[in-house]
Scaffold this active site. Sequence first.
Site, short mmCIF file in Angstrom:
data_model
loop_
_atom_site.label_atom_id
_atom_site.label_comp_id
_atom_site.label_asym_id
_atom_site.label_seq_id
_atom_site.Cartn_x
_atom_site.Cartn_y
_atom_site.Cartn_z
NE ARG A 232 -4.32 -1.14 -0.06
CZ ARG A 232 -4.48 -2.00 -1.05
NH1 ARG A 232 -3.51 -2.15 -1.94
NH2 ARG A 232 -5.58 -2.70 -1.18
CD GLU A 261 -1.91 3.76 -5.90
OE1 GLU A 261 -2.94 3.19 -6.32
OE2 GLU A 261 -0.97 3.16 -5.36
CG HIS A 279 -2.11 -0.24 -7.29
ND1 HIS A 279 -2.67 0.53 -6.31
CD2 HIS A 279 -2.18 -1.52 -6.82
CE1 HIS A 279 -3.06 -0.24 -5.30
NE2 HIS A 279 -2.77 -1.49 -5.60
#
Length: 527
Positions: A232, A261, A279
Site C-alpha cells: 500500500r 494514486e 499498481h
Amino acid sequence: MTKPRVLIAEELSPATIEALGPDFEVVNCDGANRDELLPAIADVDAILVRSATQVDAEAIAAAKNLKVIARAGVGLDNVDIKAATQAGVMVVNAPTSNIVSAAELAVALLLASARNVVPASSALRNGEWKRSKYTGVEVTDKTVGIVGLGRIGILVAQRLSAFGVKLIAYDPYVQPARAAQLGIRMVTLDELLAESDFITIHLPKTPETVGLIGEEQLAKVKPTVHIINAARGGIIDEAALYTAMVEGRVAGAGLDVYAKEPCTDSPLFALENVVGLPHLGASTDEAQEKAGIAVAKSVRLALSGELVPDAVNVQGGQLEEAIKPVLPLAEQIGNIACSLAGTAVERVDVEALGEIADHDVRVLELSALKGVFQKLVHDPVSFVNAPVLAEQRGVEVALTSDRTSEDHRSLLRVTLTLTDGAKVSVAGTITGPRHVAKVVEVDGFDVDVPVSEHMAILRYPDRPGVVGTVGQILGDAGVNIGGMQVSRDDEGHALAILTVDTAIAPAQLAAIVAAIQATAGTSIDLA
C-alpha cells in the site's frame, strides 16, 4: 417475485456475472461518475465495485434497499465501512483473490531492481549496448527482510526461499515459533533494517503503518539495500526514499503503490534505479477472475440472509464447519425467546455448551442477536447491524462457553433479562447426521421438539384434559398439529410446546388460553 437487483459499477470479468447466476437482475453504470452512480444505486440490493467507485456515506444514504457492498479485490479504501455498518449493509471483499499475483509481482520487482532490468532494457531500446553500466547483484545468499508476515508475506517468503536467501521478518502479531516453521527468523524493525540486503513490504495501510519507513528508518539501512513496496502506498515516506536514493543511501527500489494514486509525476520516476509500476499487484487475469467469482458468491449468500465469511464488518470471527449447523439454530432460539418476552429486553446472554465450546463461537452470538431483534424492530436485521441495534438500545450482550454439557453433546442457550427483572430462557441442540434443530428447554422445562416454522408455547396449571381441549380448538379451526409435548414441574405448573402446519390466528390462541386457563400463550412464526 421480483428478482434482487445487483449493480455492476465497474468492469468485472464475465465469470463474475456467470457466478451470480440467473436469480438476479443485473444493471450497470459507470461508478466513477457520481451523476450516474447516485440514481443507479437508489433501488439496488447489492453493488459490485473495484477501486474507482467511491461508495461513501452519501452513496449509502441514497441506496435505500442496499444490503451488500462487494469489492472485487482486497483493499476497501473506497468504501465507508462505518456508514455501511450503521445502515446494516454488509461489506465484503475478496481477501485471497490476488495474494498470489501480489506475491509474484513483489518477487518480480525485487529481481528487476537487483538486475537493473528496466534501465538496461530502456537503454537497449534507445540503441545503447551498456553491459558494464547495468551490472546487478545476485539474490542468492543475501538477507531478505519481510515487513509484514501475513498471507502475501508468507507467499513471498516461500518463493524467495528457492533462491537460497536468508529470511528475516518483522511482524509483532506473528509468533516466532510459527515463523521458524517457515524458515524465517523474527526480528525487530530496527534489526531488519540493519541486516537486510532486500526489504519487501507487505503490510495493510493503517494509521499505525503510514510512514512506517521514513527518514529515521532509512538512516539505518545498508547503502546496498533494495526496497520493494507492492502493498500500500504511504507506508514508505516517498520524499525520504527519494532523498536516500539521491544521496546513495539506498541502492534501488521497486514500487507498485504510492501515497496518492494515480501517480504519474513522482520525483522517484526520474531515478534510473527505481522500477515504478502503476499498481499492477492484482492486475492478472487470474486474480480478477478469482475476485469476481468470490464476491459474486458472497453477494448470493448475503442476499439470501446467510452469513458471509469474508464480510469485513461482521464481528463473528471465522465460520468453522462445526459451527455452521448451529448457526440457524441460534437465530431460531433467539427469535423464540424474544417471542416469549412480555416486556422490553435489557440483556441477552448466549451460552455455548459442550463440544461446540471447542470452536470459535462468536458468530453464534451474532445469530442469536439477529433472531432477538427480528422481533423487536421493524427495520431489516442482519448480521451486520444486530450488534449496532443492541448498542443503540442499551441492550447488554454477553457470550460464554463451557465444555460441560450434561444432557447434550452440544447445547446453545439464549437467556433474556427483561426490564421488569424477569428472565426468559430457551435452549436448543442439533441432532443426527441431518442436523435436526430441536428446542430442548424453555424456562427450565425439559422438552424435545424439532424447530418448526409455526409453533406455540402454552403455560397453564397442570390438570387433565388440556391436550384434548387444545386439539379440539385447533382441529375445529383447520390447524393441523405436527407435534405436541407437555412438560411439568413439581409445583403444579405445565408447559406445552406445539408445532403446527399453519400459523395459529390470534382468535384461536385466545380461545385456547381461555379454555385451559393458561397463564400465558404465545404463537411463534419463524417463517
